[in-house]
Design an enzyme around this catalytic site. Structure first.
Site, PDB file in Angstrom:
ATOM      1  CD  GLU A  44      -6.604   2.043 -63.791  1.00  0.00           C
ATOM      2  OE1 GLU A  44      -6.816   1.560 -64.924  1.00  0.00           O
ATOM      3  OE2 GLU A  44      -5.906   3.052 -63.584  1.00  0.00           O
ATOM      4  CD  GLU A  55      -1.494   7.328 -53.342  1.00  0.00           C
ATOM      5  OE1 GLU A  55      -2.054   6.445 -54.032  1.00  0.00           O
ATOM      6  OE2 GLU A  55      -1.332   8.480 -53.745  1.00  0.00           O
TER       7      GLU A  55
HETATM    8  N1  THU Z   1      -3.600   6.823 -58.766  1.00  0.00           N
HETATM    9  C1  THU Z   1      -3.116   6.335 -57.583  1.00  0.00           C
HETATM   10  O1  THU Z   1      -3.081   5.113 -57.373  1.00  0.00           O
HETATM   11  N2  THU Z   1      -2.697   7.221 -56.655  1.00  0.00           N
HETATM   12  C2  THU Z   1      -2.706   8.570 -56.811  1.00  0.00           C
HETATM   13  O2  THU Z   1      -2.455   9.304 -55.859  1.00  0.00           O
HETATM   14  C3  THU Z   1      -2.984   9.134 -58.140  1.00  0.00           C
HETATM   15  C4  THU Z   1      -3.701   8.239 -59.076  1.00  0.00           C
HETATM   16  C5  THU Z   1      -4.104   5.875 -59.772  1.00  0.00           C
HETATM   17  C6  THU Z   1      -5.596   5.940 -59.982  1.00  0.00           C
HETATM   18  C7  THU Z   1      -5.730   5.412 -61.384  1.00  0.00           C
HETATM   19  O3  THU Z   1      -5.777   3.992 -61.320  1.00  0.00           O
HETATM   20  C8  THU Z   1      -4.421   5.804 -62.055  1.00  0.00           C
HETATM   21  O4  THU Z   1      -3.524   6.146 -61.021  1.00  0.00           O
HETATM   22  C9  THU Z   1      -4.549   6.989 -63.020  1.00  0.00           C
HETATM   23  O5  THU Z   1      -5.138   8.080 -62.396  1.00  0.00           O
END
Ligand code: THU
Length: 133
Positions: A44, A55
């Protein structure tokens, strides 16, 4: 490699998540024909739209190690969700570009849930290179 083993690698990858804003850690693992596995976790940023999903990081990781689309056989993801963790829309689009259609996708969680699917189920009518012609 069994689905359970690939999901456990995704759970392992999840430990590398940098998610100080959402506190939602996600891990992913991409399995290749030669048995190699590439991990990814969400990363993030204080500028929220720059957050990168697990992914996509796993798929890009495999690419940066020289793997091609045809080398990939499965992708697993996992998070601390009630049911199997479902990939976001952006990841579905990237998966449809980089993962072969027949590749298995295992959606998991920390409680042992595993749901097998594929990109045609997750993203029917996907936009693709064919649409650019
Ligand atoms: N996130 C993922 O890593 N993969 C997904 O398919 C859904 C969301 C992460 C993005 C963000 O850092 C956190 O989950 C909350 O949305």
């Amino acid at each position: 490699m069994e689905s359970k083993e690939l999901v456990s690698k995704a759970i392992e990858a999840r430990k590398l998540s940098y998610s100080p804003y959402s506190h939602f850690a996600v891990g992913a693992a991409v399995l290749c024909k030669d048995g190699s596995v590439y991990l990814g976790a969400n990363v993030e940023n204080s500028a929220y739209p720059l957050c990168m999903c697990a992914e996509r990081n796993a798929l890009y990781h495999a690419m940066m190690e020289g793997k091609k689309k045809e080398d990939l056989v499965a992708l697993a993801l996992a998070a601390d969700t009630d049911g199997p963790c479902s990939p976001c829309g952006a990841c579905r689009q990237v998966i449809s570009e980089l993962l072969p259609k027949e590749a298995k996708i295992y959606m998991g969680n920390l409680k042992g849930a595993i749901q097998e699917t594929n990109i045609s189920e997750l993203l029917p009518f996907a936009f693709s290179e064919d649409d650019l012609k």
